[in-house]
Scaffold this active site. Structure first.
Site, mmCIF file in Angstrom:
data_model
loop_
_atom_site.group_PDB
_atom_site.id
_atom_site.type_symbol
_atom_site.label_atom_id
_atom_site.label_comp_id
_atom_site.label_asym_id
_atom_site.label_seq_id
_atom_site.Cartn_x
_atom_site.Cartn_y
_atom_site.Cartn_z
ATOM 1 N N GLY A 8 -11.298 9.605 -56.853
ATOM 2 C CA GLY A 8 -10.513 10.372 -55.880
ATOM 3 C C GLY A 8 -10.583 11.863 -56.181
ATOM 4 N N ILE A 9 -11.697 12.289 -56.742
ATOM 5 C CA ILE A 9 -11.861 13.694 -57.155
ATOM 6 C C ILE A 9 -11.816 14.649 -55.963
ATOM 7 C CG2 ILE A 9 -14.416 13.668 -57.028
ATOM 8 C CD1 ILE A 9 -12.693 15.271 -59.946
ATOM 9 N N THR A 10 -12.166 14.164 -54.762
ATOM 10 C CA THR A 10 -12.216 15.066 -53.606
ATOM 11 C C THR A 10 -10.842 15.292 -52.973
ATOM 12 O OG1 THR A 10 -12.645 13.240 -52.085
ATOM 13 C CG2 THR A 10 -14.581 14.339 -52.998
ATOM 14 N N GLY A 11 -9.845 14.550 -53.426
ATOM 15 C CA GLY A 11 -8.514 14.668 -52.817
ATOM 16 C C GLY A 11 -7.686 15.781 -53.445
ATOM 17 N N GLN A 12 -6.527 16.001 -52.874
ATOM 18 C CA GLN A 12 -5.599 17.021 -53.374
ATOM 19 C C GLN A 12 -5.344 16.863 -54.873
ATOM 20 O OE1 GLN A 12 -1.378 18.057 -51.671
ATOM 21 N NE2 GLN A 12 -1.126 16.209 -52.891
ATOM 22 N N SER A 82 -5.393 6.726 -48.292
ATOM 23 C CA SER A 82 -4.019 7.105 -48.645
ATOM 24 C C SER A 82 -3.120 7.470 -47.473
ATOM 25 C CB SER A 82 -4.057 8.275 -49.630
ATOM 26 O OG SER A 82 -4.612 9.394 -48.992
ATOM 27 N N SER A 127 2.724 4.555 -55.870
ATOM 28 C CA SER A 127 3.307 5.395 -54.818
ATOM 29 C C SER A 127 4.729 4.982 -54.465
ATOM 30 C CB SER A 127 2.424 5.247 -53.570
ATOM 31 O OG SER A 127 3.112 5.671 -52.423
ATOM 32 N N GLU A 129 5.746 4.778 -51.631
ATOM 33 C CA GLU A 129 5.687 3.925 -50.433
ATOM 34 C C GLU A 129 5.897 2.456 -50.804
ATOM 35 O OE1 GLU A 129 5.333 4.764 -47.056
ATOM 36 O OE2 GLU A 129 5.637 6.817 -47.737
ATOM 37 N N TYR A 151 -0.707 -0.056 -46.461
ATOM 38 C CA TYR A 151 -0.939 0.846 -47.593
ATOM 39 C C TYR A 151 0.035 0.537 -48.730
ATOM 40 C CZ TYR A 151 -0.562 5.130 -50.356
ATOM 41 O OH TYR A 151 -0.491 6.032 -51.398
HETATM 42 P P1 GDP Z 1 3.966 9.207 -46.032
HETATM 43 O O1 GDP Z 1 5.352 9.248 -46.571
HETATM 44 O O2 GDP Z 1 2.944 8.903 -47.079
HETATM 45 O O3 GDP Z 1 3.812 8.342 -44.846
HETATM 46 O O4 GDP Z 1 3.611 10.739 -45.611
HETATM 47 P P2 GDP Z 1 3.498 11.471 -44.188
HETATM 48 O O5 GDP Z 1 3.505 12.931 -44.511
HETATM 49 O O6 GDP Z 1 2.327 10.979 -43.408
HETATM 50 O O7 GDP Z 1 4.830 11.056 -43.397
HETATM 51 C C1 GDP Z 1 6.108 11.337 -43.871
HETATM 52 C C2 GDP Z 1 7.135 10.987 -42.822
HETATM 53 O O8 GDP Z 1 7.034 11.886 -41.730
HETATM 54 C C3 GDP Z 1 7.014 9.581 -42.222
HETATM 55 O O9 GDP Z 1 8.293 8.993 -42.190
HETATM 56 C C4 GDP Z 1 6.532 9.834 -40.797
HETATM 57 O O10 GDP Z 1 6.971 8.856 -39.851
HETATM 58 C C5 GDP Z 1 7.192 11.176 -40.503
HETATM 59 N N1 GDP Z 1 6.563 11.911 -39.399
HETATM 60 C C6 GDP Z 1 7.180 12.384 -38.292
HETATM 61 N N2 GDP Z 1 6.307 12.979 -37.488
HETATM 62 C C7 GDP Z 1 5.082 12.883 -38.088
HETATM 63 C C8 GDP Z 1 3.778 13.320 -37.732
HETATM 64 O O11 GDP Z 1 3.556 13.908 -36.677
HETATM 65 N N3 GDP Z 1 2.766 13.049 -38.615
HETATM 66 C C9 GDP Z 1 2.995 12.394 -39.819
HETATM 67 N N4 GDP Z 1 1.972 12.181 -40.668
HETATM 68 N N5 GDP Z 1 4.229 11.964 -40.154
HETATM 69 C C10 GDP Z 1 5.248 12.213 -39.321
#
Ligand code: GDP
Length: 328
Positions: A8-12, A82, A127, A129, A151
């Site tokens: 995963g070297i290319t990621g943040q 991810s 994670s 998550e 995920y």
């Molecule tokens: P995650 O926690 O790994 O899913 O990181 P994300 O940054 O993709 O999402 C974080 C939270 O933001 C989640 O609860 C999404 O439902 C919410 N969210 C609300 N609007 C958006 C959107 O437009 N894009 C993304 N990526 N998330 C959103």
């Protein structure tokens, strides 16, 4: 000179961790997947001292080959599909890479270090998550896991497989349960970067509005640069273990919008934001807030960048980037 292999070297996180390890005098190897990987150039320019090896988490023998070349003291398994929203559309692929990929890497390390199971120290990027429909607030290492996306389910598999290899084979395998961590290098599909990029473009008159999903979800957001230090610290301990890495603070997407827009002098953002079902998820993780007590007490780790500073840093970077792109 200690040696490390990073997937995963290319990621943040791969980039921040490479910078950290290089600054500590490590020889760093990174695993790159596929032909003509579009992110190859980014790695070459950001961390030119990293040596790149070809390999894929779904291909066990490619991992063994990489280990034989890198001869690492430490392996950081950051590679994964991810993005949570994408994982419903590609559940099987996410399971193969984010879940079974961990088993492949653990098995490759086990085979490579057959003469001494602790020869290589292993870090698994678990994670928050995995907590999904949270069973306890705040979430700690012992909280029951209840993932809410393919995920999250794949990450649970990787987490328990890491613990299992530690317990079964005596490997020095640690799992870092990292809560959301962001930076100017975050991919634009994640909500923080999506917002900071859009806010910068709105400020510069390049965009009128931003279409969002659920604004009520809450996350515990930290700075990725701080979080890679916790990864390294885990592998410096005598005993491998599992750690929650978090700030212990939670903020809603609305608060993220408040802080990001206020950095460009917009206090009333309602008129710039609309919502659309395409950014809603089939199942949502409503609230995440981590308890980093164990990481603080055992690793001596604490986050340095707080939420307003993180958002400020990201907006400032996006203003600069968007200005340069637009030639302003
Ligand atoms: P995650 O926690 O790994 O899913 O990181 P994300 O940054 O993709 O999402 C974080 C939270 O933001 C989640 O609860 C999404 O439902 C919410 N969210 C609300 N609007 C958006 C959107 O437009 N894009 C993304 N990526 N998330 C959103």
């Amino acid at each position: 000179m200690p040696r490390a292999l990073i997937t995963g070297i290319t990621g943040q996180d791969g980039l921040y961790l490479s910078e950290l390890l290089l600054s500590k005098g490590y020889e760093v190897f990174g695993l790159i997947r596929g032909q003509n990987n579009p992110k190859l150039e980014l790695v070459r320019t950001t961390v030119p001292d990293v040596k790149l090896l070809t390999g894929d988490l779904t291909d066990l023998s490619s991992l063994l080959r990489a280990l034989e070349v890198a001869k690492p003291d430490e392996v950081y398994n950051l590679g994964a599909i991810s993005f949570v929203a994408y994982s419903w559309e590609n559940a099987s692929l996410t399971t193969d890479v984010t879940g079974k990929g961990v088993l492949n890497m653990l098995e490759a390390v086990r085979l490579y270090s057959h003469d001494d199971p602790t020869k290589v120290r292993f870090y698994q990027a678990s994670s928050s998550e995995m907590f999904g429909k949270v069973q306890e607030v705040p979430q700690r290492e012992s909280t029951l896991l209840w993932p809410r996306s393919p995920y999250g389910v794949a990450k649970v598999f990787g987490h328990y497989m890491t613990i299992n290899y530690r317990e079964s084979y005596g490997m020095h395998a640690s799992s870092g349960i990292l809560f959301n961590h962001e930076s100017p290098r975050r991919g634009p599909e994640f909500v923080t970067r999506k917002v900071t990029q859009a806010v910068a473009r709105i400020k510069l008159g390049l965009q009128d509005s931003i279409v969002m999903g659920n604004l009520d979800a809450k996350r515990d957001w930290g700075f990725a640069g701080d979080y890679v230090e916790a990864m390294w610290l885990m592998l410096q301990q005598d005993e491998a273990d599992d750690y929650v890495v978090a700030t212990g603070e939670t903020h809603s997407i609305r608060e993220l919008l408040d802080v990001a827009f206020s950095h460009v002098g917009i206090d009333d953002w309602e008129g710039y934001v609309t919502q659309d079902a395409r950014f809603m998820r089939p199942a949502e993780v409503e609230l995440l807030i981590g308890d980093p007590t164990k990481a603080r007490e055992k690793l001596g780790w604490a986050p340095k960048v707080d939420f307003p500073e993180l958002v400020r840093m990201m907006v400032a970077n996006d203003l600069e980037e968007q200005r340069a792109q637009a030639g302003r």
